[in-house]
Scaffold this motif. Structure first.
Motif, short mmCIF file in Angstrom:
data_model
loop_
_atom_site.label_atom_id
_atom_site.label_comp_id
_atom_site.label_asym_id
_atom_site.label_seq_id
_atom_site.Cartn_x
_atom_site.Cartn_y
_atom_site.Cartn_z
N ILE A 3 0.87 -1.27 0.10
CA ILE A 3 0.11 -0.05 0.05
C ILE A 3 0.93 1.26 0.04
CG2 ILE A 3 -2.00 1.36 1.14
CD1 ILE A 3 -2.79 -1.33 2.26
N HIS A 6 1.30 6.38 -3.54
CA HIS A 6 1.72 6.69 -4.87
C HIS A 6 2.37 8.17 -4.93
CE1 HIS A 6 1.80 6.51 -9.09
NE2 HIS A 6 0.89 7.57 -9.08
N ARG A 15 -2.59 11.53 -1.57
CA ARG A 15 -3.65 10.84 -0.85
C ARG A 15 -3.40 10.41 0.48
NH1 ARG A 15 -3.20 5.41 -1.57
NH2 ARG A 15 -2.47 5.58 -3.44
N ALA A 16 -4.47 10.68 1.59
CA ALA A 16 -4.07 10.53 2.83
C ALA A 16 -4.42 8.87 3.13
CB ALA A 16 -4.94 11.34 3.48
N PRO A 17 -3.40 8.30 3.69
CA PRO A 17 -3.75 6.84 4.00
C PRO A 17 -4.84 6.60 4.89
CG PRO A 17 -1.62 7.54 4.98
CD PRO A 17 -2.22 8.85 4.31
N SER A 18 -5.03 7.21 5.91
CA SER A 18 -6.05 7.15 6.74
C SER A 18 -6.79 8.34 7.28
CB SER A 18 -5.48 6.19 8.05
OG SER A 18 -4.61 7.06 8.73
N PRO A 19 -8.09 8.28 7.78
CA PRO A 19 -8.66 9.62 8.33
C PRO A 19 -7.81 9.85 9.70
CG PRO A 19 -9.94 7.56 8.95
CD PRO A 19 -8.87 7.18 7.95
N SER A 20 -7.76 11.41 9.52
CA SER A 20 -7.19 12.00 10.63
C SER A 20 -8.24 12.94 11.21
CB SER A 20 -6.04 12.50 10.54
OG SER A 20 -6.25 13.67 9.34
N LEU A 107 -7.40 18.15 5.56
CA LEU A 107 -6.71 16.80 4.96
C LEU A 107 -6.32 17.20 3.59
CD1 LEU A 107 -8.39 13.56 6.17
CD2 LEU A 107 -5.99 14.18 5.74
#
Lengths: 121, 262
Positions: A3, A6, A15-20, A107
């Protein structure tokens, strides 16, 4: 199954990997996902303590007056380039930052770009 | 890989503990996540045949929806997704213990859960939000609509009672223009992105200046293509929109169980 984030030379948007942010996580975790039949789902308490900063558009005179005020505040000489750039490549330097959103934007990929605040009236 | 028995964690089964469930994954890719769970508890797998529930001990069956624990729930699922396909649960699902988790959920739903896991194999959710930049979009609206231009000129100087009806009309026309542009641009964005996705869920809730809020189910090998498309859009629309782009996520927006037949 990797994962990797990119990354390209022309990375305009990260692209953010997880919600913050709280709003994102609430939407993802409290509004979505599998729900099991009520008898196994035990009460979640404290949801009412959470405030979501999403603004719902309500067609009302107050909304209209607010829009009228926002339109009247515009300095059109400043935002000329932005206004004409509709649906084609950007390139003007009149990057106007939304006035209303603010905190919600944290974000977005904007951190990568230089933001130029449009002059306000 | 330490697949734990239902009463894992060294806790006394007679204590008032319960089991919090994050999601369901394949047993062979389920990994423990020490200290990563709600209230800092360790995440352990409760296996049933090829399935495993990702769980952690909680003291009570009432779990406060605190910011930190909401984030942990999301992070546990994000970590699980690195190892394999995972079906995410909504926050706050608690079972009495591992036995009830198996007997009330994994066993009766075995066929459906395995089918869902296969369906989402190799696929992830990407979340996209696009917002108008207020000043840019308002300037666009003023220029595009002569009536709005004139009303603006007529009301700019004085915002007192004399211009009140005109200001209401101005705002109403601006709102209508914004709505039209929102719908038009939403469709344009969807046309560009949907062809790269297996499925899409569009959020219909109106949020001020939000052009699009959508979740896309995308094959992992196409995520890079999706990134490229997002970058193109962000660049093209930089003057008038900004974006929030999130993922890869477990398929939160696409999972669903059939109502229980009884």
């Amino acid at each position: 199954m990797a994962i990797a984030t990119h990354g390209t030379a022309s990375n305009y948007l990260q692209r953010a990997p997880s919600p913050s942010g709280l709003a994102d996580v609430v939407e993802l975790i409290l509004d979505k996902g599998l729900v099991i039949d009520a008898y196994v789902r035990i009460a979640v308490i404290g949801i009412e303590l959470i405030t979501i900063d999403a603004r719902i558009v309500i067609a009302s005179v107050d909304t209209y007056l607010r829009f009228a005020e926002a339109v009247n505040r515009l300095d059109l000489t400043q935002t000329e380039a932005a206004g004409l750039a509709e649906l084609r490549d950007g390139g003007g330097d009149g990057k106007a930052k939304g006035m209303v959103e603010g905190a919600k934007d944290a974000l977005s990929g904007e951190g990568d770009r230089k933001k130029e605040r449009a002059k306000r009236g | 890989m330490a697949l734990q028995s239902p009463t894992a964690g060294g806790t006394d089964a007679s204590a008032a503990t319960a089991l919090y469930l994050y999601g369901v994954t394949w047993a062979d890719v389920a990994r423990p996540q020490p200290g990563a769970g709600v209230h800092g508890e360790s995440v352990e797998a409760v296996p049933y045949r090829e399935l495993a529930g990702l769980t952690s001990a909680v003291e009570s069956t009432k779990v406060p929806a605190k910011r930190r624990d909401l984030l942990r729930h999301a992070e546990v699922l994000g970590t699980a997704l690195v190892h394999g396909t995972v079906l995410p649960l909504r926050f706050g699902v608690v079972f009495e213990n591992g036995t009830t988790l198996v007997e009330d959920f994994l066993l009766p739903r075995y066929a459906e859960l395995t089918q869902l896991l296969r369906k989402f194999e190799g696929r992830v959710e990407l979340s996209v939000k696009a917002f108008f930049r207020e000043e840019a979009i308002l300037a666009e609206v003023v220029r595009a609509n002569p009536r709005i231009t004139r009303l603006r000129e007529a009301t700019r100087a004085a915002s007192d009672a004399s211009t009140y009806p005109l200001r209401v009309e101005l705002g109403e026309r601006v709102a209508a223009e914004l709505q039209e542009r929102t719908l038009r641009d939403r469709q344009a964005l969807l046309d560009r992105l949907s062809r790269l996705a297996v499925d899409v869920q569009v959020d219909q809730q109106p949020i001020e200046h939000q052009v699009l809020g959508a979740s896309f189910l995308v094959e992992r090998e196409r995520v890079a293509l999706f990134d490229d498309a997002m970058n193109e859009l962000a660049q093209e629309q930089a003057e008038r929109m900004h974006f929030k782009y999130l993922g890869p996520l477990a398929p939160h927006s696409f999972v669903g169980l059939t109502a229980e037949a009884r």
